[in-house]
Write a protein that holds these residues in place. Structure first.
Motif, PDB file in Angstrom:
ATOM      1  N   PRO A 121       0.968  -1.156   0.214  1.00  0.00           N
ATOM      2  CA  PRO A 121       0.122   0.071   0.113  1.00  0.00           C
ATOM      3  C   PRO A 121       0.783   0.751  -0.116  1.00  0.00           C
ATOM      4  O   PRO A 121       0.117   2.621  -0.082  1.00  0.00           O
ATOM      5  N   ASP A 122       2.298   1.312   0.113  1.00  0.00           N
ATOM      6  CA  ASP A 122       3.107   2.496   0.247  1.00  0.00           C
ATOM      7  C   ASP A 122       4.384   2.054  -0.344  1.00  0.00           C
ATOM      8  O   ASP A 122       5.252   1.536  -0.086  1.00  0.00           O
ATOM      9  N   ALA A 123       4.341   2.531  -1.498  1.00  0.00           N
ATOM     10  CA  ALA A 123       5.564   2.142  -2.871  1.00  0.00           C
ATOM     11  C   ALA A 123       6.519   3.180  -1.615  1.00  0.00           C
ATOM     12  O   ALA A 123       7.958   2.335  -2.321  1.00  0.00           O
ATOM     13  N   LEU A 124       6.693   4.208  -1.679  1.00  0.00           N
ATOM     14  CA  LEU A 124       8.196   4.902  -1.373  1.00  0.00           C
ATOM     15  C   LEU A 124       8.191   4.168   0.300  1.00  0.00           C
ATOM     16  O   LEU A 124       9.770   4.119   0.075  1.00  0.00           O
ATOM     17  N   THR A 125       7.496   3.300   1.192  1.00  0.00           N
ATOM     18  CA  THR A 125       7.679   2.912   1.852  1.00  0.00           C
ATOM     19  C   THR A 125       8.691   1.434   1.766  1.00  0.00           C
ATOM     20  O   THR A 125       9.704   1.310   1.994  1.00  0.00           O
ATOM     21  N   PHE A 126       8.261   0.848   0.973  1.00  0.00           N
ATOM     22  CA  PHE A 126       9.036  -0.407  -0.065  1.00  0.00           C
ATOM     23  C   PHE A 126      10.405  -0.103  -0.557  1.00  0.00           C
ATOM     24  O   PHE A 126      11.468  -0.821  -0.516  1.00  0.00           O
TER      25      PHE A 126
ATOM     26  N   ALA B 141      -2.867  11.355  -1.706  1.00  0.00           N
ATOM     27  CA  ALA B 141      -0.991  12.037  -0.997  1.00  0.00           C
ATOM     28  C   ALA B 141      -1.127  13.317  -0.840  1.00  0.00           C
ATOM     29  O   ALA B 141      -1.671  13.515  -2.016  1.00  0.00           O
ATOM     30  N   HIS B 142      -0.391  14.090  -0.114  1.00  0.00           N
ATOM     31  CA  HIS B 142      -0.404  15.483   0.062  1.00  0.00           C
ATOM     32  C   HIS B 142       0.469  15.443  -1.228  1.00  0.00           C
ATOM     33  O   HIS B 142       1.902  14.853  -0.968  1.00  0.00           O
ATOM     34  N   PRO B 143       0.421  15.809  -2.648  1.00  0.00           N
ATOM     35  CA  PRO B 143       2.236  16.521  -3.258  1.00  0.00           C
ATOM     36  C   PRO B 143       3.376  16.883  -2.603  1.00  0.00           C
ATOM     37  O   PRO B 143       4.649  16.321  -2.829  1.00  0.00           O
ATOM     38  N   VAL B 144       3.547  17.457  -1.147  1.00  0.00           N
ATOM     39  CA  VAL B 144       4.746  17.904  -0.244  1.00  0.00           C
ATOM     40  C   VAL B 144       5.008  16.930   0.321  1.00  0.00           C
ATOM     41  O   VAL B 144       6.278  16.607   0.271  1.00  0.00           O
ATOM     42  N   ALA B 145       4.095  16.144   0.996  1.00  0.00           N
ATOM     43  CA  ALA B 145       4.821  14.762   1.932  1.00  0.00           C
ATOM     44  C   ALA B 145       4.821  13.611   0.779  1.00  0.00           C
ATOM     45  O   ALA B 145       6.615  13.758   0.597  1.00  0.00           O
ATOM     46  N   ILE B 146       4.783  14.460  -0.849  1.00  0.00           N
ATOM     47  CA  ILE B 146       5.816  12.934  -1.230  1.00  0.00           C
ATOM     48  C   ILE B 146       6.904  13.830  -1.905  1.00  0.00           C
ATOM     49  O   ILE B 146       8.069  12.649  -1.461  1.00  0.00           O
ATOM     50  N   ALA B 147       6.818  14.507  -1.905  1.00  0.00           N
ATOM     51  CA  ALA B 147       8.314  15.716  -2.305  1.00  0.00           C
ATOM     52  C   ALA B 147       8.964  15.230  -1.547  1.00  0.00           C
ATOM     53  O   ALA B 147      10.747  15.678  -1.900  1.00  0.00           O
ATOM     54  N   GLU B 148       8.646  15.092   0.388  1.00  0.00           N
ATOM     55  CA  GLU B 148      10.286  15.608   1.307  1.00  0.00           C
ATOM     56  C   GLU B 148       9.883  13.573   1.274  1.00  0.00           C
ATOM     57  O   GLU B 148      11.719  13.327   1.662  1.00  0.00           O
ATOM     58  N   ARG B 149       9.183  12.879   1.432  1.00  0.00           N
ATOM     59  CA  ARG B 149      10.207  11.808   1.142  1.00  0.00           C
ATOM     60  C   ARG B 149      10.524  10.946   0.068  1.00  0.00           C
ATOM     61  O   ARG B 149      11.965  10.683   0.471  1.00  0.00           O
ATOM     62  N   ALA B 150      10.405  11.551  -1.333  1.00  0.00           N
ATOM     63  CA  ALA B 150      11.185  11.481  -2.478  1.00  0.00           C
ATOM     64  C   ALA B 150      12.597  12.094  -1.892  1.00  0.00           C
ATOM     65  O   ALA B 150      13.874  11.754  -2.614  1.00  0.00           O
ATOM     66  N   LEU B 151      12.821  13.600  -1.652  1.00  0.00           N
ATOM     67  CA  LEU B 151      13.766  14.331  -1.313  1.00  0.00           C
ATOM     68  C   LEU B 151      14.374  13.160   0.078  1.00  0.00           C
ATOM     69  O   LEU B 151      15.864  13.522  -0.485  1.00  0.00           O
ATOM     70  N   LEU B 152      13.795  12.771   0.345  1.00  0.00           N
ATOM     71  CA  LEU B 152      14.902  12.106   1.940  1.00  0.00           C
ATOM     72  C   LEU B 152      15.430  11.244   0.768  1.00  0.00           C
ATOM     73  O   LEU B 152      16.756  10.383   0.828  1.00  0.00           O
ATOM     74  N   LEU B 153      14.452   9.860   0.556  1.00  0.00           N
ATOM     75  CA  LEU B 153      15.337   8.738  -0.645  1.00  0.00           C
ATOM     76  C   LEU B 153      16.675   9.118  -1.482  1.00  0.00           C
ATOM     77  O   LEU B 153      17.443   8.577  -1.299  1.00  0.00           O
ATOM     78  N   ASP B 154      16.121   9.965  -1.783  1.00  0.00           N
ATOM     79  CA  ASP B 154      16.947  11.023  -2.626  1.00  0.00           C
ATOM     80  C   ASP B 154      17.937  11.086  -2.255  1.00  0.00           C
ATOM     81  O   ASP B 154      19.852  10.647  -2.872  1.00  0.00           O
ATOM     82  N   ASN B 155      18.607  12.337  -1.481  1.00  0.00           N
ATOM     83  CA  ASN B 155      19.809  11.747  -0.478  1.00  0.00           C
ATOM     84  C   ASN B 155      20.231  10.643   0.505  1.00  0.00           C
ATOM     85  O   ASN B 155      21.477  10.926  -0.195  1.00  0.00           O
ATOM     86  N   LEU B 156      20.085  10.045   0.837  1.00  0.00           N
ATOM     87  CA  LEU B 156      19.842   8.836   1.697  1.00  0.00           C
ATOM     88  C   LEU B 156      20.568   7.618   0.827  1.00  0.00           C
ATOM     89  O   LEU B 156      21.557   7.484   0.837  1.00  0.00           O
ATOM     90  N   SER B 157      20.113   7.881  -0.101  1.00  0.00           N
ATOM     91  CA  SER B 157      20.394   6.269  -2.081  1.00  0.00           C
ATOM     92  C   SER B 157      21.669   7.220  -2.483  1.00  0.00           C
ATOM     93  O   SER B 157      21.957   6.527  -3.648  1.00  0.00           O
ATOM     94  N   GLY B 158      21.333   8.934  -2.374  1.00  0.00           N
ATOM     95  CA  GLY B 158      23.229   9.269  -3.204  1.00  0.00           C
ATOM     96  C   GLY B 158      22.400   9.342  -4.483  1.00  0.00           C
ATOM     97  O   GLY B 158      23.334   8.946  -5.782  1.00  0.00           O
ATOM     98  N   GLY B 159      20.789   9.101  -4.528  1.00  0.00           N
ATOM     99  CA  GLY B 159      20.532   9.785  -6.436  1.00  0.00           C
ATOM    100  C   GLY B 159      20.387   8.599  -7.288  1.00  0.00           C
ATOM    101  O   GLY B 159      19.595   8.624  -8.033  1.00  0.00           O
TER     102      GLY B 159
END
Length: 344
Positions: free
Chosen positions: A53-58, A81-99
Motif C-alpha cells: 500500500p506504500d511504494a515509497l516505504t518499500f 496523498a499530499h504532494p508536498v509529503a510525497i516530495a519530502e519523502r522523495a527528497l529524503l530517499l534521494d539524499n540517503l541513496s546517493g541519487g
C-alpha cells in the motif's frame, strides 16, 4: 537497453500477504545480484492485485538493502496523498541513496481509496495537474507555497535535493490528456503492461507532438516469464494468473456508481502472454527487441511475478539479467530455464 523489474507483490490464491511481500523483496535482492538497472514498486490499496500500500516505504527498504540498482515507485498515487509529503519523502530517499531513487507518480483510479483517504472524485478527475506542479515545486525548493487546492503559507523545503533540479520523476499515463501534462513538464512516461506496442507508440508520438523532449527516457512495463519453450512458459502463466486476476479485478471497487473492471481473467491472462515476452530466452529477446523498435521506448521494466511462484520469480529475474548482458554485448543468451535458477 536498461532493464529492470516491476514488482506488484500480488497475492495469488492460497497465499498470504507475507508470501507476496517476501517474494517481491527476494526479487529486489536478485535484481541487484544479476546487475539489473532498476527496480520499480507498485502501490495498491485494499486488494490482492498488489499488497504493497506504500511504494515509497518499500522503496526505502529496497534502497537500504542494495548498493547499485536504482529504485522507483510505479507509482506513488498523487490523488490520495499530499504532494508536498510525497516530495519530502522523495527528497529524503534521494539524499540517503546517493541519487538512486526515481519517483513515479500517477492519478490512480476512481476506487474506494478516494473515500477512505478523503480525496474525493473532484480531486481525482480535476486535480492531477495542480498536484504534480506542486510536487515539482516542492521537490525543487528551496521553498514552496500552497495553491488553491492545497492552501498553506510558504515553507522551506528540507532536505534540499541531492539530484538537481529534483529527483527523477516519471508519470504513469493511460490517456492522451495525461501524456500532454507530462510532455509540457518534460517528464518521461511510465507506460503500463496492459497495452501493446501500437498504443505505446501512439502515446510516445503524442508526447512529442505535445512538446515533450524527443529523448525523454520513457519506461515500458511488460510481463516476462521464461521457460525452456514458449508453450511451457504460457502454460505456467495460464495455470496461475487467472486466479490472481479474478480476485484482483473484483477488488477494484469504484467509489461511485460507475461499473468496475469487466475483463475476463482467462482472456486477459492470455492477452498478456500474447503481448509480452513469455517464452524461451530467444523468443523473449526477440520480443523485447521488436517492441523497442516499434515503440521507440528502450527502457524496460518487467513484471516477473506472473505465476506467483517464488522460484519462478527468481528464475525470471535471472533471465532478465541474461538478456541484459546479451543486449549489452557482455555475453550470449545461452542458459536454458533449468539453468537460470543457478544465476538467481
Amino acid at each position: 537497453m536498461p532493464y529492470g523489474v516491476f514488482l506488484l507483490a500480488p497475492r495469488f490464491p492460497g497465499q498470504t500477504d507475507r508470501v507476496a511481500l517476501d517474494r517481491a523483496l527476494a526479487a529486489v535482492d536478485a535484481a541487484e545480484r544479476v546487475h539489473l538497472d532498476e527496480v520499480w514498486i507498485a502501490e495498491h490499496h485494499f486488494m490482492p492485485y498488489g499488497v504493497c500500500p506504500d511504494a515509497l516505504t518499500f522503496a526505502a527498504l529496497a534502497l537500504g538493502r542494495t548498493r547499485r540498482v536504482a529504485v522507483g515507485t510505479a507509482v506513488s498515487v498523487l490523488t490520495t496523498a499530499h504532494p508536498v509529503a510525497i516530495a519530502e519523502r522523495a527528497l529524503l530517499l534521494d539524499n540517503l541513496s546517493g541519487g538512486r531513487f526515481h519517483l513515479g507518480v500517477g492519478r490512480g483510479g476512481p476506487w474506494l481509496d478516494l473515500e477512505v483517504f478523503g480525496a474525493g472524485l473532484e480531486r481525482y478527475e480535476h486535480g492531477f495537474t495542480e498536484a504534480i506542479d506542486l510536487l515539482l515545486r516542492a521537490a525543487t525548493g528551496p521553498t514552496v507555497a500552497g495553491t488553491p487546492g492545497f492552501p498553506f503559507r510558504e515553507v522551506p523545503v528540507v532536505p534540499a535535493p541531492a539530484t538537481r533540479p529534483h529527483p527523477p520523476v516519471a508519470v504513469a499515463a493511460t490517456s492522451r490528456d495525461t501524456v500532454a501534462v507530462a510532455a509540457a513538464r518534460g517528464l518521461p512516461l511510465l507506460l503500463g503492461m496492459h497495452v501493446g506496442d501500437e498504443e505505446k507508440r501512439g502515446m510516445v508520438e503524442h508526447y512529442r507532438d505535445s512538446g515533450g523532449p524527443a529523448d525523454a527516457p520513457h519506461v515500458s512495463a511488460v510481463v516476462l516469464h521464461v521457460a525452456d519453450r514458449r508453450r511451457e512458459a504460457v502454460a505456467e502463466v495460464m495455470a496461475a494468473a487467472p486466479g490472481w486476476l479474478r480476485a484482483g479485478l473484483a477488488a477494484h471497487v469504484p467509489v461511485d456508481g460507475r461499473p468496475g473492471p469487466t475483463r475476463d481473467p482467462h482472456a486477459y491472462a492470455r492477452h498478456l502472454c500474447d503481448l509480452h515476452p513469455v517464452g524461451d530466452l530467444d523468443y523473449c529477446a526477440a520480443r523485447l527487441a521488436r517492441s523497442a523498435e516499434r515503440t521507440g521506448v528502450r527502457r524496460v521494466i518487467a513484471m516477473v511475478e506472473a505465476t506467483g511462484d517464488p522460484a519462478h520469480t527468481l528464475r525470471d529475474v535471472a533471465a532478465l539479467g541474461a538478456l541484459r548482458r546479451a543486449g549489452s554485448g557482455l555475453g550470449p543468451v545461452r542458459p536454458g530455464a533449468s539453468d537460470l535458477g543457478k544465476l538467481a
